[in-house]
Scaffold this motif. Structure first.
Motif, PDB file in Angstrom:
ATOM      1  N   ALA A  53       0.705  -1.332   0.040  1.00  0.00           N
ATOM      2  CA  ALA A  53       0.056   0.065   0.121  1.00  0.00           C
ATOM      3  C   ALA A  53       0.675   1.202   0.007  1.00  0.00           C
ATOM      4  O   ALA A  53       0.766   2.292  -0.679  1.00  0.00           O
ATOM      5  CB  ALA A  53      -1.025  -0.006   1.344  1.00  0.00           C
ATOM      6  N   ARG A  54       2.007   1.307   0.833  1.00  0.00           N
ATOM      7  CA  ARG A  54       2.766   2.325   0.899  1.00  0.00           C
ATOM      8  C   ARG A  54       3.429   2.623  -0.405  1.00  0.00           C
ATOM      9  O   ARG A  54       3.468   3.702  -1.122  1.00  0.00           O
ATOM     10  CB  ARG A  54       3.767   2.232   2.038  1.00  0.00           C
ATOM     11  N   ILE A  55       4.110   1.630  -1.028  1.00  0.00           N
ATOM     12  CA  ILE A  55       4.905   1.708  -2.269  1.00  0.00           C
ATOM     13  C   ILE A  55       3.922   2.168  -3.391  1.00  0.00           C
ATOM     14  O   ILE A  55       4.144   2.837  -4.221  1.00  0.00           O
ATOM     15  CB  ILE A  55       5.652   0.419  -2.461  1.00  0.00           C
ATOM     16  N   ASN A  56       3.094   1.342  -3.513  1.00  0.00           N
ATOM     17  CA  ASN A  56       1.995   1.656  -4.568  1.00  0.00           C
ATOM     18  C   ASN A  56       1.193   3.004  -4.435  1.00  0.00           C
ATOM     19  O   ASN A  56       0.952   3.903  -5.479  1.00  0.00           O
ATOM     20  CB  ASN A  56       0.987   0.723  -4.718  1.00  0.00           C
ATOM     21  N   GLY A  57       0.968   3.449  -3.220  1.00  0.00           N
ATOM     22  CA  GLY A  57       0.278   4.816  -3.128  1.00  0.00           C
ATOM     23  C   GLY A  57       1.211   6.004  -3.090  1.00  0.00           C
ATOM     24  O   GLY A  57       0.613   7.258  -3.374  1.00  0.00           O
ATOM     25  N   SER A 111      -8.148  -5.931 -11.136  1.00  0.00           N
ATOM     26  CA  SER A 111      -7.583  -5.283  -9.962  1.00  0.00           C
ATOM     27  C   SER A 111      -8.355  -4.440  -9.214  1.00  0.00           C
ATOM     28  O   SER A 111      -8.136  -4.409  -7.983  1.00  0.00           O
ATOM     29  CB  SER A 111      -6.146  -4.527 -10.614  1.00  0.00           C
ATOM     30  N   ALA A 112      -9.180  -3.546  -9.837  1.00  0.00           N
ATOM     31  CA  ALA A 112      -9.903  -2.786  -9.027  1.00  0.00           C
ATOM     32  C   ALA A 112     -10.816  -3.408  -8.192  1.00  0.00           C
ATOM     33  O   ALA A 112     -11.439  -3.128  -6.969  1.00  0.00           O
ATOM     34  CB  ALA A 112     -10.569  -1.690 -10.079  1.00  0.00           C
ATOM     35  N   LYS A 113     -11.447  -4.551  -8.844  1.00  0.00           N
ATOM     36  CA  LYS A 113     -12.359  -5.529  -8.163  1.00  0.00           C
ATOM     37  C   LYS A 113     -11.756  -5.871  -6.862  1.00  0.00           C
ATOM     38  O   LYS A 113     -12.234  -5.937  -5.769  1.00  0.00           O
ATOM     39  CB  LYS A 113     -13.074  -6.350  -8.980  1.00  0.00           C
ATOM     40  N   VAL A 114     -10.612  -6.571  -7.103  1.00  0.00           N
ATOM     41  CA  VAL A 114      -9.721  -7.326  -6.040  1.00  0.00           C
ATOM     42  C   VAL A 114      -9.395  -6.271  -5.059  1.00  0.00           C
ATOM     43  O   VAL A 114      -9.545  -6.524  -3.902  1.00  0.00           O
ATOM     44  CB  VAL A 114      -8.397  -7.978  -6.461  1.00  0.00           C
ATOM     45  N   GLN A 115      -9.233  -4.948  -5.218  1.00  0.00           N
ATOM     46  CA  GLN A 115      -8.768  -3.977  -4.375  1.00  0.00           C
ATOM     47  C   GLN A 115     -10.157  -3.622  -3.500  1.00  0.00           C
ATOM     48  O   GLN A 115      -9.872  -3.137  -2.296  1.00  0.00           O
ATOM     49  CB  GLN A 115      -8.122  -2.848  -4.936  1.00  0.00           C
ATOM     50  N   HIS A 116     -11.185  -3.463  -4.153  1.00  0.00           N
ATOM     51  CA  HIS A 116     -12.354  -3.109  -3.523  1.00  0.00           C
ATOM     52  C   HIS A 116     -12.677  -4.125  -2.362  1.00  0.00           C
ATOM     53  O   HIS A 116     -12.905  -4.042  -1.426  1.00  0.00           O
ATOM     54  CB  HIS A 116     -13.430  -2.687  -4.699  1.00  0.00           C
ATOM     55  N   GLN A 117     -12.783  -5.361  -2.915  1.00  0.00           N
ATOM     56  CA  GLN A 117     -13.065  -6.482  -1.998  1.00  0.00           C
ATOM     57  C   GLN A 117     -11.830  -6.681  -0.735  1.00  0.00           C
ATOM     58  O   GLN A 117     -12.549  -6.716   0.372  1.00  0.00           O
ATOM     59  CB  GLN A 117     -12.900  -7.627  -2.543  1.00  0.00           C
ATOM     60  N   PRO A 136      -9.562   1.783  -1.307  1.00  0.00           N
ATOM     61  CA  PRO A 136      -9.040   0.802  -2.287  1.00  0.00           C
ATOM     62  C   PRO A 136      -7.822   1.841  -3.180  1.00  0.00           C
ATOM     63  O   PRO A 136      -7.963   3.010  -3.222  1.00  0.00           O
ATOM     64  CB  PRO A 136     -10.166   0.306  -3.320  1.00  0.00           C
ATOM     65  N   LEU A 137      -6.769   1.330  -3.701  1.00  0.00           N
ATOM     66  CA  LEU A 137      -5.866   2.108  -4.397  1.00  0.00           C
ATOM     67  C   LEU A 137      -6.438   2.996  -5.374  1.00  0.00           C
ATOM     68  O   LEU A 137      -6.080   4.142  -5.683  1.00  0.00           O
ATOM     69  CB  LEU A 137      -4.788   0.980  -4.811  1.00  0.00           C
ATOM     70  N   TYR A 138      -7.337   2.233  -6.265  1.00  0.00           N
ATOM     71  CA  TYR A 138      -8.196   3.066  -7.330  1.00  0.00           C
ATOM     72  C   TYR A 138      -9.641   2.127  -7.454  1.00  0.00           C
ATOM     73  O   TYR A 138      -9.683   1.250  -6.935  1.00  0.00           O
ATOM     74  CB  TYR A 138      -7.470   2.932  -8.620  1.00  0.00           C
TER      75      TYR A 138
END
Ligand SMILES: [Zn+2]
Ligand SMILES: [Zn+2]
Length: 470
Positions: A53-57, A111-117, A136-138
């Protein structure tokens, strides 16, 4: 021309490198009018939740100052953080091949779906101790905006990015994958993205770019050797025959994009040759179903054999092969008592429907698990491949009794020798930087390259190198 290595350095995920051209103009205080700044890839870093989360955000640059992104291919570790760029003010275009655009749209929405869940799940746990929810990241909307920035460019058709001229060559890794060549400031830079194996089914062999001053190359299997590809399908056939004779099921964990189509195609050919019994074969993944549809739309990426097959039959379909989208259909596979083959995501057994199949059959000595792709550290796939006698699935301990087979030769990545052979065919290479590998793999490849007389290094994250004329 300056390159800054920002991701997939001494690790395999989160591919991202910054290229700056026309630096003299920037240095002389004339703004960046004569120069350009763009990214090669903007991949998702995959690892422990908080670190990821830190690296991607947090982007280590001002996203609004970028002119473009040049995307090598549609795997998540190469395209998966593009929406974060838009969230942070990126206004440029994203260049890639037409097949990569279609596959990346699929991969990013998933990926958006996985992050939402995931965010919902984590927020629920945090709420119990009064902690605020995570976001979520996005979102799917941001993915749609990202897809709106894609500019498809076919292989071998150069395009301009400010003073730079960019050309895609076929990387032979997955459908649409590209080697990127950048010509600017009287220098040429090559970026392999991920490099496929020569002789791999469906796709063409990796192409050889013209002479390069700087080459940024992947090293996933830099310290390993695959078995030859000839015979890979036969070995798979033998496993299927033996497992079926024992009355077991064949479980094949696979990435939805690439591996699944390769395995389906290999099984099709084995079936045509009468080398395997006609047992039910199931591709159990909605995303793999969609990915296969995209494969069918891009025959321009196929090799000659696959095109020839296409003239009279569907390379990705045969009698007895079923594509499963619905969860209920997937669950009903647990009731099957006769031999069958199931190909399911995820490729490293970390999530997805393969976990349900494993939970159901990992203790059944008649069954087989066939590992056909790279297994990262700390994944269930890696533990199984390493011969663990018990594993935890959904938090429950399971004894491992099914037979485990490794067919790394189905890998979409060239091995150490193949990487070296590929470099040897590039007419001229000035300096090489090995990226996209666990540290040991990258260091081993760099060492092997130095033995062969190349100037090769493994950069560290954030390192800048200059490819300007000296
Ligand atoms: Zn890849
Ligand atoms: Zn990759």
């Amino acid at each position: 021309m300056r390159i800054t290595f920002l991701g997939a350095v001494r690790t395999v995920t989160g591919s991202m490198h910054l290229v700056e051209t026309g630096l003299n103009d920037i240095v002389a205080g004339r703004g960046s009018a004569g120069g350009s700044r763009f990214l090669l890839d903007c991949g998702l870093f995959q690892g422990h939740r908080e670190e990821a989360a830190r690296i991607n955000g947090t982007l280590p640059f001002d996203a609004s100052s970028l002119e473009a992104v040049v995307l090598s291919h549609a795997h998540l570790d190469h395209c998966g953080n593009l929406p974060t760029l838009l969230r942070n003010g990126f206004r440029g275009s994203i260049y890639c091949t037409p097949a990569t655009r279609d596959l990346a749209a699929l991969v990013l929405h998933d990926s958006a779906k996985v992050q939402h869940q995931d965010a919902r799940h984590v927020s629920k746990i945090r709420a119990r101790t009064g902690l605020p929810p995570v976001t979520p990241l996005y979102t799917a909307n941001e993915v749609d905006r990202t897809i709106g920035r894609f500019r498809p460019v076919p292989y071998h058709e150069p395009f301009r990015l400010g003073p730079a001229r960019v050309t895609f060559y076929d990387a032979g890794h997955i459908l649409g994958s590209a080697i990127t060549m950048v010509e600017a400031d009287e220098r040429t830079l090559g970026f392999t993205g991920d490099l496929g194996r020569p002789g791999e089914a469906i796709l063409r062999d990796p192409e050889i770019p013209p002479g390069l001053d700087v080459l940024v190359m992947e090293s996933t299997y830099g310290n390993r050797a695959h078995k030859p590809l000839d015979g890979a399908a036969e070995r798979l056939g033998a496993i299927v025959r033996e497992t079926a004779a024992r009355g077991g099921a064949v479980l094949i964990p696979s990435f939805a994009v690439g591996r699944t189509q390769d395995i389906t195609y290999a099984l099709h050919r084995l079936r045509n040759a009468g080398a395997i019994p006609s047992i039910p074969t199931i591709v159990d993944s909605p995303m793999a179903v969609d990915a296969t549809e995209i494969f069918r739309r891009h025959p321009e990426c196929f090799d000659d054999d696959t095109r020839a097959m296409l003239a009279h039959e569907d390379p990705f379909g045969f009698k007895g092969l079923r594509y499963v989208r619905e969860v209920d259909d997937s669950k009903s596979l647990n009731d099957l008592t006769d031999p069958f083959i199931v190909i399911a995501t995820s490729g490293m057994c970390e999530s997805g429907r393969i976990l349900y199949h494993l939970a159901h059959r990992v203790g059944d000595a008649r069954c087989s698990l066939v590992i056909v792709s790279f297994q990262a550290e700390h994944t269930l796939g890696r533990r199984l491949a390493g011969g663990a006698s018990t594993v935890r699935i959904f938090g429950e301990p399971h004894e491992v009794r099914l037979q485990i087979h490794q067919l790394a030769e189905f890998s979409a990545h060239a091995d150490g020798e193949e990487l070296l052979a590929w470099v040897a065919r590039v007419p001229r290479v000035g300096r090489i930087y090995c990226v996209h590998g666990e540290e040991a793999g990258s260091l081993a490849l760099a060492a092997a390259l130095r033995v062969r007389g190349y100037a090769a290094d493994v950069p560290v994250r954030g390192q800048q190198v200059d490819a300007a004329p000296s």
